[in-house]
Design a protein around this motif. Structure first.
Motif, PDB file in Angstrom:
ATOM      1  N   GLU A  20       2.173 -20.921  19.515  1.00 20.84           N
ATOM      2  CA  GLU A  20       2.795 -19.662  19.938  1.00 20.84           C
ATOM      3  C   GLU A  20       1.908 -18.472  19.573  1.00 20.84           C
ATOM      4  OE1 GLU A  20       6.918 -17.135  19.250  1.00 20.84           O
ATOM      5  OE2 GLU A  20       6.650 -19.086  18.319  1.00 20.84           O
ATOM      6  N   THR A  42      -0.805 -18.328  22.095  1.00 21.29           N
ATOM      7  CA  THR A  42      -0.261 -17.862  23.375  1.00 21.29           C
ATOM      8  C   THR A  42      -0.071 -16.347  23.365  1.00 21.29           C
ATOM      9  OG1 THR A  42       0.880 -19.976  23.638  1.00 21.29           O
ATOM     10  CG2 THR A  42       1.616 -18.139  25.027  1.00 21.29           C
ATOM     11  N   GLN A  43       0.434 -15.808  22.248  1.00 21.45           N
ATOM     12  CA  GLN A  43       0.647 -14.362  22.150  1.00 21.45           C
ATOM     13  C   GLN A  43      -0.672 -13.598  22.229  1.00 21.45           C
ATOM     14  OE1 GLN A  43       2.804 -13.862  18.501  1.00 21.45           O
ATOM     15  NE2 GLN A  43       4.787 -14.406  19.399  1.00 21.45           N
ATOM     16  N   ALA A  67      -3.436 -14.660  23.647  1.00 18.41           N
ATOM     17  CA  ALA A  67      -3.919 -14.770  25.024  1.00 18.41           C
ATOM     18  C   ALA A  67      -3.187 -13.799  25.942  1.00 18.41           C
ATOM     19  CB  ALA A  67      -3.750 -16.205  25.517  1.00 18.41           C
ATOM     20  N   GLN A  68      -1.872 -13.630  25.718  1.00 17.58           N
ATOM     21  CA  GLN A  68      -1.101 -12.696  26.534  1.00 17.58           C
ATOM     22  C   GLN A  68      -1.556 -11.262  26.289  1.00 17.58           C
ATOM     23  OE1 GLN A  68       1.236 -13.632  28.828  1.00 17.58           O
ATOM     24  NE2 GLN A  68       1.257 -11.479  29.453  1.00 17.58           N
ATOM     25  N   GLN A  69      -1.847 -10.922  25.024  1.00 21.26           N
ATOM     26  CA  GLN A  69      -2.317  -9.569  24.727  1.00 21.26           C
ATOM     27  C   GLN A  69      -3.682  -9.308  25.356  1.00 21.26           C
ATOM     28  OE1 GLN A  69      -2.125  -8.688  20.545  1.00 21.26           O
ATOM     29  NE2 GLN A  69      -0.059  -9.502  20.335  1.00 21.26           N
ATOM     30  N   THR A  73      -4.686 -10.693  28.100  1.00 24.06           N
ATOM     31  CA  THR A  73      -4.365 -10.495  29.523  1.00 24.06           C
ATOM     32  C   THR A  73      -3.903  -9.064  29.787  1.00 24.06           C
ATOM     33  OG1 THR A  73      -3.704 -12.813  29.662  1.00 24.06           O
ATOM     34  CG2 THR A  73      -2.971 -11.363  31.433  1.00 24.06           C
ATOM     35  N   ASN A  74      -3.194  -8.475  28.810  1.00 29.41           N
ATOM     36  CA  ASN A  74      -2.718  -7.101  28.944  1.00 29.41           C
ATOM     37  C   ASN A  74      -3.751  -6.079  28.462  1.00 29.41           C
ATOM     38  OD1 ASN A  74      -0.243  -8.016  29.939  1.00 29.41           O
ATOM     39  ND2 ASN A  74       0.648  -8.181  27.892  1.00 29.41           N
TER      40      ASN A  74
END
Length: 599
Positions: free
Chosen positions: A200, A203-204, A206-208, A210-211
Motif C-alpha cells: 500500500e 501504491t501511494q 506511485a499514485q503521488q 502520477t499526480n
C-alpha cells in the motif's frame, strides 16, 4: 490494498451481523406471537366471566338500553382496565366504556365480530385513531335462554407493553450486533493491514508520482522483493523529478512569452480541437479560454470567418494570410496568419493561427490620408483665390481702382483665412503630440469668462448678438488659464458664427455634485446660443477635424473646421468631459465638466 482490507472486513461483519439479525427477528416475532396468543386467551376468559356475571339480554327501547349497557361497560372497565363494548346481534352498539354508543358506527362488519359469529371467539389487531396506538380486540357472542345469539361482548387492550418489550429486545440485539461488528472489524483490519501495508505504501507513492508529486519516496525497511520494488520506484522518481523540472522551466518561459504577446495565438491539433489559447485571443475574439479550449474549432464559440479560414488551411495544407474585419466584441481589423503544422515525417498535425490587431494602424493610415486630403483641400481654396485675383489684377484690373480695391480685400481676407488655418493646424498638431504641457494653477473661472466675453464683444456687435454670463461667485479650479480661455473663445466664436443677427449667446458656470464626493468635485460650464442648430445625425462627428455641418456657411463665416477638435483635445487634457445638445432651429448648447482638483 486498502480497498481489499475494507472489503474483507465488511464481509465478516455482514456475515456475523446478518446471522444475529435473522436470529433476532425470528426470536422477536416468536415472542410477539406468543405474547399476543396469551393476551387473546386472557381476554376471552375475562369475556366469559363478564358474560356470566352480567345481564346482557334485557329487552326494551334503545333510549333505555344504551344508558344501562354503557353503565355496565364503564363499571367493568374499572376491574379489567380495558375498553368494554356491548354490540347487539344486528351490529348496533348499545354500550361502550369510552365512546358514546349513539355516535358509533355499526360494528357487524368488524373483523373480530365476524370471526366470533363463525368460530365462537374473534380476535384482531387494529390501530385506534382515538388513542393513536395499536389495540388488540377480542369478542364473544352472548346467547339468550334459548341458546340464540343476542349480542356480542368485546374487550380492547393496548399493545403498547408488547411493543415496548420488543423495542427493548431490538435495542439489546442492535447493541450486541454493533459490539460484534466493531470487534470483527478491528481484528480483520489488523490482520489485513499487516499483510498489505508495504504494498500500500508503494501504491501511494506511485499514485503521488502520477499526480506530479515527484518528491514522494518509498520507505524501504526490508531487502526482499517488495523492498527492491520500492528502491526502483525511488530511482524512477528521482529521474522524473529532474526531467519535470526542466520541462516546467521551459513551459514557464513559453507561457510567459505567449501570455505577454500582443498578438493572439491559437493552435488546433490533428483532432481539430483547440489546444492552445493565449490571453490576447480572448481579448480579440471576445470569448474566454473555457469557451474555446478543448472544443473542435467548428463547434467552439468564435468568429465564422476564422472558422472558414481554419477549414481552408486544413483542406489545402498551405500557409494563408488575410485581413478581416470582425464586428464582435468591437469592430476590429485583424491580420490573420494560418500555418499548417507538420511532423518530422511530413504528416499534418495541426494549424497555428496568429491574430494581429491592426485596427489602430489602419485607422491611423486612414486618418493621415483624410487629414492630408482635408488640409490640401482647405489650403487649395484660399491659395486658388489669392492666385486668381492676383492674376486678374496683373492682367489690368489695377487700372480700375474700385475693382482693384475689392480684389485686394478678397486677397487679404483669404490670406487671413490661410493664416488662421495654418495656425490651427500647428496648434492641433502640438496639442495632439502633447508637446505643450499644461501649466496648472489655481484659476478664477468667472474672471476668465469675463475676459473671454470682452474679447468677443466686437465680433458679437457686428451681428447685434447679445452676450450674457451667469456664474456662481468664487468658482476656482486647478487648470491652465490660457487653455481654458482658448476653449471658451473657440466655443463663443462658434456660437456667434452660427447665430443669426439679433440672437443670443450665454455662458453659465456652476459647481455640481459628483458621485466621488468632495475629492471629485466638478464645475460645469455651458455655452448656449440661439443659432441654427445641428442635425442629430451630425452630432456624433461634430468634434472631428475639418468636419462641417454646413460647408458653405462655414467657409463664409471664416471657420477652419478645427476649432471644436482643438476644444475636445484641451478638455481631455484637463481630464474633463464635453458633450453637445442641439436641435435644428433651436440653438446649440456645449456642456463642459471639469474637475476642481486635477487628478
Amino acid at each position: 490494498m486498502h480497498k481489499f482490507r475494507v472489503r474483507l472486513t465488511v464481509i465478516l461483519m455482514i456475515m456475523i451481523g446478518g446471522s444475529m439479525l435473522i436470529a433476532g427477528v425470528f426470536m422477536a416475532k416468536l415472542l410477539e406471537d406468543s405474547h399476543i396468543k396469551e393476551l387473546e386467551s386472557n381476554l376471552v376468559r375475562e369475556l366469559r366471566v363478564m358474560e356470566t356475571m352480567g345481564d346482557w339480554n334485557r329487552a326494551g327501547e334503545e333510549e333505555f338500553l344504551i344508558p344501562y349497557y354503557t353503565q355496565q361497560a364503564q363499571r367493568l372497565k374499572q376491574y379489567t382496565e380495558a375498553r368494554v363494548t356491548y354490540i347487539r346481534e344486528d351490529g348496533q352498539v348499545l354500550g361502550d366504556s369510552d365512546e358514546n354508543p349513539a355516535e358509533m358506527d355499526n360494528h357487524m362488519n368488524r373483523a373480530e365480530i365476524t370471526q366470533a359469529m363463525k368460530e365462537g371467539a374473534g380476535y384482531t389487531i387494529r390501530h385506534s385513531n382515538t388513542l393513536e396506538r395499536n389495540m388488540l380486540y377480542a369478542a364473544i357472542p352472548v346467547k339468550d335462554g334459548r341458546g340464540e345469539v343476542s349480542g356480542y361482548l368485546r374487550l380492547a387492550i393496548s399493545l403498547e407493553q408488547v411493543e415496548q418489550t420488543l423495542r427493548h429486545l431490538w435495542l439489546f440485539l442492535l447493541t450486541g450486533l454493533l459490539i460484534l461488528f466493531a470487534a470483527a472489524g478491528i481484528i480483520s483490519y489488523r490482520i489485513a493491514r499487516g499483510l498489505t501495508r508495504p504494498i500500500e505504501n508503494i501504491t501511494q507513492v506511485a499514485q503521488q508520482i502520477t499526480n506530479r508529486n515527484y518528491k514522494a519516496r518509498v520507505e524501504t525497511q526490508s531487502l526482499d522483493e517488495v523492498g527492491q520494488l520500492g528502491q526502483a520506484i525511488n530511482r524512477m522518481a528521482d529521474s522524473l523529478q529532474m526531467q519535470m523540472n526542466r520541462i516546467l522551466e521551459h513551459e514557464g518561459r513559453l507561457k510567459g512569452v505567449l501570455e505577454n504577446m500582443g498578438s493572439g495565438i491559437l493552435m488546433v491539433d490533428k483532432d481539430q480541437r483547440i489546444v492552445l489559447v493565449n490571453r490576447s485571443v480572448e481579448d480579440i475574439l471576445g470569448f474566454s479560454s473555457s469557451e474555446l479550449y478543448g472544443k473542435k474549432y467548428n463547434e467552439a464559440k468564435q468568429q465564422f470567418e476564422l472558422t472558414k479560414l481554419i477549414q481552408e488551411c486544413i483542406e489545402t495544407n498551405k500557409y494563408i494570410r488575410e485581413e478581416k474585419i470582425f464586428y464582435y466584441p468591437v469592430e476590429r481589423i485583424l491580420e490573420i496568419s494560418l500555418s499548417p503544422i507538420l511532423q518530422a515525417g511530413g504528416e499534418w498535425s495541426g494549424v497555428l493561427v496568429v491574430l494581429h490587431d491592426i485596427t489602430a494602424i489602419r485607422r491611423l493610415e486612414r486618418m493621415r490620408s483624410e487629414f492630408v486630403a482635408n488640409v490640401s483641400h482647405e489650403l487649395k481654396t484660399p491659395i486658388a483665390a489669392v492666385k486668381g485675383f492676383s492674376e486678374t489684377l496683373l492682367a489690368g484690373a489695377l487700372d480700375d481702382r474700385e475693382t482693384a480695391k475689392s480684389f485686394l480685400q478678397i486677397i487679404f481676407d483669404e490670406s487671413e483665412r490661410l493664416n488662421r488655418l495654418v495656425g490651427d493646424i500647428l496648434e492641433l498638431s502640438k496639442i495632439e503630440s502633447k508637446r505643450i504641457p499644461l501649466q496648472l494653477s489655481p484659476t478664477s473661472l468667472d474672471s476668465i469668462i469675463e475676459k473671454s466675453l470682452q474679447m468677443m464683444e466686437s465680433e458679437a456687435a457686428k451681428k447685434k448678438i447679445s452676450l450674457s454670463m451667469s456664474a456662481e461667485e468664487n468658482l476656482y479650479l486647478e487648470a491652465d488659464e490660457d487653455r481654458i480661455s482658448q476653449i471658451l473663445i473657440n466655443l463663443l466664436a462658434n456660437g456667434i458664427n452660427y447665430t443669426p443677427e439679433g440672437g443670443t449667446v450665454s455662458v453659465k458656470a456652476e459647481s455640481i455634485e459628483h458621485e466621488g464626493g468632495m475629492d471629485d468635485e466638478r464645475i460645469r460650464i455651458s455655452i448656449k446660443d440661439s443659432g441654427i442648430g445641428i442635425p442629430s445625425k451630425d452630432l456624433p462627428r461634430i468634434f472631428e477635424r475639418f468636419y462641417r455641418v454646413d460647408k458653405a456657411r462655414s467657409r463664409s463665416s471664416g471657420g477652419t473646421g478645427l476649432g471644436l477638435s482643438i476644444v475636445k483635445h484641451l478638455v481631455d487634457m484637463h481630464q474633463g468631459t464635453i458633450r453637445v445638445e442641439s436641435e435644428v432651429g433651436s440653438g446649440t448648447e456645449f456642456i463642459i465638466e471639469l474637475p476642481v482638483i486635477h487628478p
